[in-house]
Design an enzyme around this catalytic site. Structure first.
Site, PDB file in Angstrom:
ATOM      1  N   CYS A 250      80.787  64.711 121.650  1.00 58.39           N
ATOM      2  CA  CYS A 250      80.417  65.756 122.344  1.00 58.39           C
ATOM      3  C   CYS A 250      80.752  65.375 124.023  1.00 58.39           C
ATOM      4  CB  CYS A 250      78.791  66.018 122.394  1.00 58.39           C
ATOM      5  SG  CYS A 250      77.939  64.497 122.955  1.00 58.39           S
TER       6      CYS A 250
ATOM      7  N   GLN B  72      79.977  56.264 116.354  1.00 61.34           N
ATOM      8  CA  GLN B  72      81.071  57.010 116.048  1.00 61.34           C
ATOM      9  C   GLN B  72      82.348  56.460 115.821  1.00 61.34           C
ATOM     10  OE1 GLN B  72      79.757  59.210 119.564  1.00 61.34           O
ATOM     11  NE2 GLN B  72      79.008  60.905 118.492  1.00 61.34           N
TER      12      GLN B  72
ATOM     13  N   MET C 261      71.745  63.976 115.200  1.00 64.85           N
ATOM     14  CA  MET C 261      71.414  64.193 116.438  1.00 64.85           C
ATOM     15  C   MET C 261      69.850  64.872 116.652  1.00 64.85           C
ATOM     16  SD  MET C 261      73.656  63.166 118.709  1.00 64.85           S
ATOM     17  CE  MET C 261      73.204  63.910 120.151  1.00 64.85           C
TER      18      MET C 261
END
Length: 530
Positions: A132, A202, A277
């Site tokens: 993001c 990630q 999330m």
């Protein structure tokens, strides 16, 4: 008459009155300044010259050897250029969320992205880190500026964002700087929230998904795996991950700063999405004292799993079809889904009833692409925060963050040095191959001449002479080869090994080979034509 071997490296020993003429990359001709050149079809160049060719004045006037002419030729543009590790990307530091969301690469498309990048003419290895807060492409480029051009054009092609617009927000780092950047990213030092743990996960996921994909090869794979090691070490030794260290926790903390009395007891909370999330947001809400919330998700399975992990908390599941009605009854809405289109539009939100507990309904949108239409913030009854607004939370603990970041930088400097040493050690491999290839060409040529001069020989005699020539070459190469290998028992440092490599390149003229880079580029271009 004078004989000069046609092997490229032997040109270094050709007379100074010879020069190199490169009409095109990889096409080399020997030209005599005075005299003529005949090419023996077998293995040698035969030069005929007039008696005055060898005069001192003419030799002195030809100041460049064939080797030097090759190195200074504009035609052989790849000889000097080495492959380099680069990162080309955009982050919250350089680009607004509306640009980043257009460039984001979904997880499922990562293997395809790597394949497409490696199909570019000047890209050998690749990987993509898309979150993001950033979209970064790590590559091993056979040419720096051509590689950047091709990657930027690829980004434009897959996103629809013009190259000119990408260039405005793009950053570019090479080699050691690119390595340091990824280590900082993995350690959470380049995150919106210092030390956030999600970015390390990630990076790990990139390795998991990309492992085995052609193009995620030795250097890029090694870089990402080392970055994981660095991220773990920084967190262990500096405790930088303590406190609010993720986008999800920062979102919860930001909302808490804005609600009345900074307490979740007084507000109605809605969480949209129960994926990774969403689950983190719920856990951070519980940690901040929120004991009741509504969760909207497409299925109830994930919500039930979260319920099992969060005891003594009332988590009410609602179907996605109830999204707007649930939001209209909430004071704070957290959105964290992978939807590629907005879930809340301005015309929908303006129909929601006015709140009594606070003046504005709060939307905390931590999704990329965004789940809440940007113009919703134009409404007097709504306040929208996205990932770029989380800087407010970051500022809360600036002094402690700086201290831990300084400690982490010392670790990163050490780890960058170690990784670069490993990467530099790979440079000796082409030299080893080129040296052996050079020696083999000389051996084969001399073997053929020997057999020709000796006349009729039996098969057994030819085999014996061939074995003798092989043995001599292997014995002569044993020392140089050993000094190019990193052997703990020998106790040689990397600097010494690289010094030996450069010395061998100079002595044998190995840099005058048609470069490995050029060969790779040619191969890629041929494949592209087919």
């Amino acid at each position: 008459m004078m004989v000069v071997s046609s092997g490229v490296h032997n040109l270094a020993y050709a007379p100074l009155h010879l020069r190199m003429d490169l009409k095109s990359v990889g096409v080399r001709r020997l030209i005599s300044v005075k005299g003529s050149v005949r090419v023996n079809p077998r293995c040698e160049v035969t030069v005929e010259r007039n008696d005055d060719v060898g005069s001192p004045s003419l030799v002195k006037s030809s100041s460049l050897s064939a080797l030097e002419a090759l190195k200074t030729s504009a035609g052989d543009r790849y000889t000097k250029e080495r492959s380099s590790v680069m990162v080309i990307g955009l982050s919250f530091h350089t680009a607004p969320v509306d640009i980043r969301e257009k460039l984001s690469i979904p997880e499922a498309q990562l293997p395809q992205a790597i394949s497409e990048l490696c199909a570019l003419n000047h890209i050998e290895e690749a990987s993509v880190l898309s979150t993001c807060n950033r979209m970064e492409i790590y590559v091993v480029a056979l040419s720096q500026h051509r590689g950047v051009k091709e990657v930027t054009e690829w980004m434009s092609k897959v996103s629809g964002v013009p190259v000119s617009e990408i260039s405005k927000h793009q950053f570019l780092l090479h080699n050691k700087d690119a390595t340091k950047h990824l280590f900082e990213v993995s350690a959470g030092l380049d995150s919106l929230v210092l030390g956030e743990g999600q970015i390390l996960s990630q990076v790990k996921h990139v390795v998991k998904v990309a492992q085995g994909v052609p193009g995620f090869d030795r250097k890029i794979s090694g870089l990402f795996k080392h970055a994981i090691t660095v991220g773990k070490r920084v967190r262990t030794e500096t405790k930088i991950s303590s406190g609010s260290v993720s986008v999800s926790s920062a979102a919860v903390e930001l909302a808490q700063m804005k609600i009345p009395e900074s307490s979740y007891d007084s507000v109605r909370v809605l969480v949209v999405g129960a994926g990774k999330m969403g689950k983190l947001v719920i856990k951070h809400l519980v940690a901040k004292g929120c004991t009741k919330m509504v969760v909207v998700n497409r299925t109830e399975d994930k919500v039930n799993t979260i319920r099992d992990e969060c005891k003594n908390v009332e988590i009410i599941y609602k179907q996605f079809s109830k999204l707007l009605s649930c939001a209209s009854e909430s004071d704070v809405v957290f959105t964290c889904t992978a939807s590629e289109t907005p879930l809340f539009l301005k015309e929908q939100v303006e129909t929601f009833p006015t709140l009594t507990s606070q003046s504005q309904r709060m939307f905390i949108d931590i999704s990329v692409p965004r789940n809440v239409e940007a113009c919703v913030s134009d409404l007097e009854t709504a306040r929208v925060y996205n990932v770029d607004d989380l800087k407010e939370v970051v500022e809360a603990n600036k002094e402690d963050r700086s201290r831990k970041a300084a400690e982490a930088q010392l670790i990163i400097i050490e780890e960058v040095r170690e990784f670069e040493a490993w990467k530099d050690s790979l440079e000796t491999v082409p030299t080893l191959k080129k040296l052996r290839a050079y020696a083999e060409r000389v051996r084969a040529c001399e073997f053929d001449k020997c057999i020709e001069k000796m006349g009729d020989l039996t098969k057994k005699q030819k085999v014996a002479i061939h074995s003798l020539s092989k043995g001599i070459v292997n014995k002569l190469l044993e020392g140089p080869m050993q000094h190019l290998r990193s052997d703990e028992n020998e106790g040689r440092s990397l600097d010494e090994i690289l010094e030996n490599m450069h010395a061998l390149n100079r002595i044998f003229g190995l840099d005058t080979e048609i470069s490995i880079l050029e060969e790779k580029i040619r191969s890629k271009m041929e494949k592209a034509k087919n």
